[in-house]
Write an enzyme that holds these catalytic residues in place. Structure first.
Site, PDB file in Angstrom:
ATOM      1  N   GLU A 212       0.795  -1.232   0.000  1.00 15.32           N
ATOM      2  CA  GLU A 212       0.000   0.000   0.000  1.00 15.32           C
ATOM      3  C   GLU A 212       0.829   1.284   0.000  1.00 15.32           C
ATOM      4  OE1 GLU A 212      -2.590  -0.581   3.405  1.00 15.32           O
ATOM      5  OE2 GLU A 212      -4.037  -1.633   2.163  1.00 15.32           O
ATOM      6  N   GLU A 317      -6.122 -10.267  -1.660  1.00 17.06           N
ATOM      7  CA  GLU A 317      -6.916 -10.093  -0.430  1.00 17.06           C
ATOM      8  C   GLU A 317      -8.409 -10.004  -0.755  1.00 17.06           C
ATOM      9  OE1 GLU A 317      -5.289  -6.976   2.045  1.00 17.06           O
ATOM     10  OE2 GLU A 317      -3.246  -7.499   1.493  1.00 17.06           O
TER      11      GLU A 317
HETATM   12  C1  XIL Z   1      -5.973  -6.148   8.140  1.00 19.49           C
HETATM   13  C2  XIL Z   1      -6.301  -7.337   9.030  1.00 19.49           C
HETATM   14  O1  XIL Z   1      -7.223  -8.179   8.375  1.00 19.49           O
HETATM   15  C3  XIL Z   1      -6.881  -6.839  10.335  1.00 19.49           C
HETATM   16  O2  XIL Z   1      -7.069  -7.932  11.217  1.00 19.49           O
HETATM   17  C4  XIL Z   1      -5.944  -5.811  10.964  1.00 19.49           C
HETATM   18  O3  XIL Z   1      -6.553  -5.284  12.115  1.00 19.49           O
HETATM   19  C5  XIL Z   1      -5.649  -4.690   9.986  1.00 19.49           C
HETATM   20  O4  XIL Z   1      -5.102  -5.247   8.790  1.00 19.49           O
HETATM   21  N1  XIL Z   1      -4.811  -4.383   3.500  1.00 19.49           N
HETATM   22  C6  XIL Z   1      -3.784  -5.188   3.913  1.00 19.49           C
HETATM   23  C7  XIL Z   1      -4.019  -6.154   5.015  1.00 19.49           C
HETATM   24  O5  XIL Z   1      -2.726  -5.217   3.269  1.00 19.49           O
HETATM   25  O6  XIL Z   1      -2.834  -6.481   5.698  1.00 19.49           O
HETATM   26  C8  XIL Z   1      -5.057  -5.633   5.982  1.00 19.49           C
HETATM   27  O7  XIL Z   1      -5.316  -6.627   6.970  1.00 19.49           O
HETATM   28  C9  XIL Z   1      -6.321  -5.289   5.219  1.00 19.49           C
HETATM   29  C10 XIL Z   1      -6.049  -4.197   4.213  1.00 19.49           C
END
Ligand code: XIL
Length: 408
Positions: A212, A317
């Protein structure tokens, strides 16, 4: 500030308007009765309007689970996703917590896993002042994946967003106070990447080196950009490559508007990285459906455009907030169709090597804990429901994999 506006924008505007009106009423000259009355009525009107809107917005919805009326076929029940994915050399994965209660099922259904949180800087670097790491939870997951012959995606080394939540606040302070910001940042990244990649060397073949980095059309402002501008990305990749030259190095990002300014800016960034010979091998498209539904044609073109740059792609994701399908006749089915389509798009492009779901079951889902998504239900963003039954999402994904079999 960005994140606050992002999450609470509408509420901030609403409450500041009420606050300004209240203050005006409080300090308005008392003899000016007419204006004070108008102010009071406006405050009343806006408050009632706000309460109605809040009720409308946060009232929990529930949708018919029509899928429960149709039994899942024997073939689908007896052939896990993993079996179909293995036979076409495709990665089908899921995010997992080290204390997950679903390990057995995950090992049966998937050939790839990623730690939802346990490989992240905030989890590993428990004491940034003394560079003290704790790999215990991450090691447990690594063991689980190895003993079940599953691939482990490394997520994530350098996370460009959200100081304090994703990387130590200390780094921000160190860069702000440093006389030579670039050198300080390089040494922080060296130490971090070296320790973490070194720890897992030979066990992890794919790492999200930078996660990100973008904020819309530009880079997310961070100590990394403050110290090195865009070149922090180059540096992280070059260093990661030196530590493990056999590892596939990914940049992971969430894009919504594939054909819009953010999508174009992202592709332009990739072109610059390639031109500068940065050892980057692939792009992870998170594809969370949190704020909106992704345009499938746009996604298809985007994957192709990345493939044409000589980069691999993975959907990293995937999850789909059920509420986004609220206007459909059958939201669960519509959610399932969208899941199937995304998987299908990846299967049909030679550059795309896998899909990872950001969770397994609605019983445990991250959106229920993160505002503002937690305020309004049902999020139900995963492929199994809270009773571990197969949702239409599972069926559509299974069918997409089945159709991709050579003998279909
Ligand atoms: C999220 C997790 O799912 C949560 O449990 C945590 O509190 C925050 O992070 N983008 C990403 C992931 O790259 O690592 C994130 O995961 C969701 C958004």
């Amino acid at each position: 500030m960005n994140i606050i506006l992002d999450l609470f924008g509408i509420h901030i505007v609403f409450f500041s308007t009420i606050l300004i009106l209240c203050l005006s009423w409080l300090f308005w000259p008392r003899k000016n009765i007419g204006t004070r009355k108008i102010l009071l009525r406006t405050i009343g009107l806006i408050s009632v309007f706000g309460i109605i809107l809040a009720f409308r917005a946060y009232w929990p919805y529930s949708y018919e689970k029509n899928y429960l009326n149709t039994p899942v076929s024997k073939e689908i029940m007896s052939t896990p996703l993993k079996a179909l994915a293995d036979s076409i050399d495709f990665n089908i994965g899921v995010a997992i917590a080290s204390n997950s209660e679903f390990k057995e099922l995950i090992a049966k259904e998937f050939n790839s896993v990623v730690a939802e949180n346990d490989f992240k800087p905030k989890k590993l670097l428990i004491d940034p002042v003394h560079w003290k790491f704790d790999f215990s939870a991450a090691d447990r997951l690594m063991e689980f994946s190895k003993s079940n012959g599953m691939r482990m995606r490394g997520h994530t080394l350098i996370w460009g967003k959200f100081p304090g939540r994703t990387y130590p606040q200390l780094w921000k302070k160190q860069i702000a106070e440093s006389a030579d910001k670039e050198e300080t940042m390089k040494s922080i990244m060296t130490q971090y990447i070296h320790t973490v990649m070194g720890h897992f060397k030979g066990q992890i073949s794919t790492w999200d080196v930078v996660n990100e980095p973008m904020a819309g059309e530009g880079l997310y402002p961070s100590p990394f950009t403050e110290a090195m501008g865009e070149y922090y990305i180059d540096w992280a990749f070059k260093h990661a490559h030196e530590i493990d030259p056999d590892c596939s190095l990914f940049l992971n990002e969430q894009i919504y508007d594939y054909d819009g300014p953010a999508g174009k800016a992202f592709l332009a960034l990739l072109k610059r990285l390639k031109k500068r010979n940065v050892p980057i091998h692939g792009i992870g498209l998170q594809t969370h459906h949190i704020k909106g539904i992704h345009d499938l044609d746009g996604l298809k073109r985007f994957i192709r455009a990345i493939g044409e740059l000589g980069l691999k792609v993975e959907i990293t994701e995937l999850d789909i907030r059920l509420l986004l399908m609220g206007n459909e006749d059958d939201p669960y089915e519509a959610q399932g169709v969208q899941f199937g389509e995304v998987v299908n798009i990846c299967l049909r492009d030679q550059a795309c090597e896998g899909v990872t779901f950001w969770g397994l079951t609605d019983k445990v889902n991250w959106m229920d804990h993160i505002p503002p998504f937690s305020w309004k239900s049902p999020n139900a963003p995963h492929i199994l429901d809270e009773d571990m039954r197969k949702k239409p999402a599972y069926i559509h994904i299974w069918e997409a994999l089945k159709k991709a079999q050579p003998n279909f």
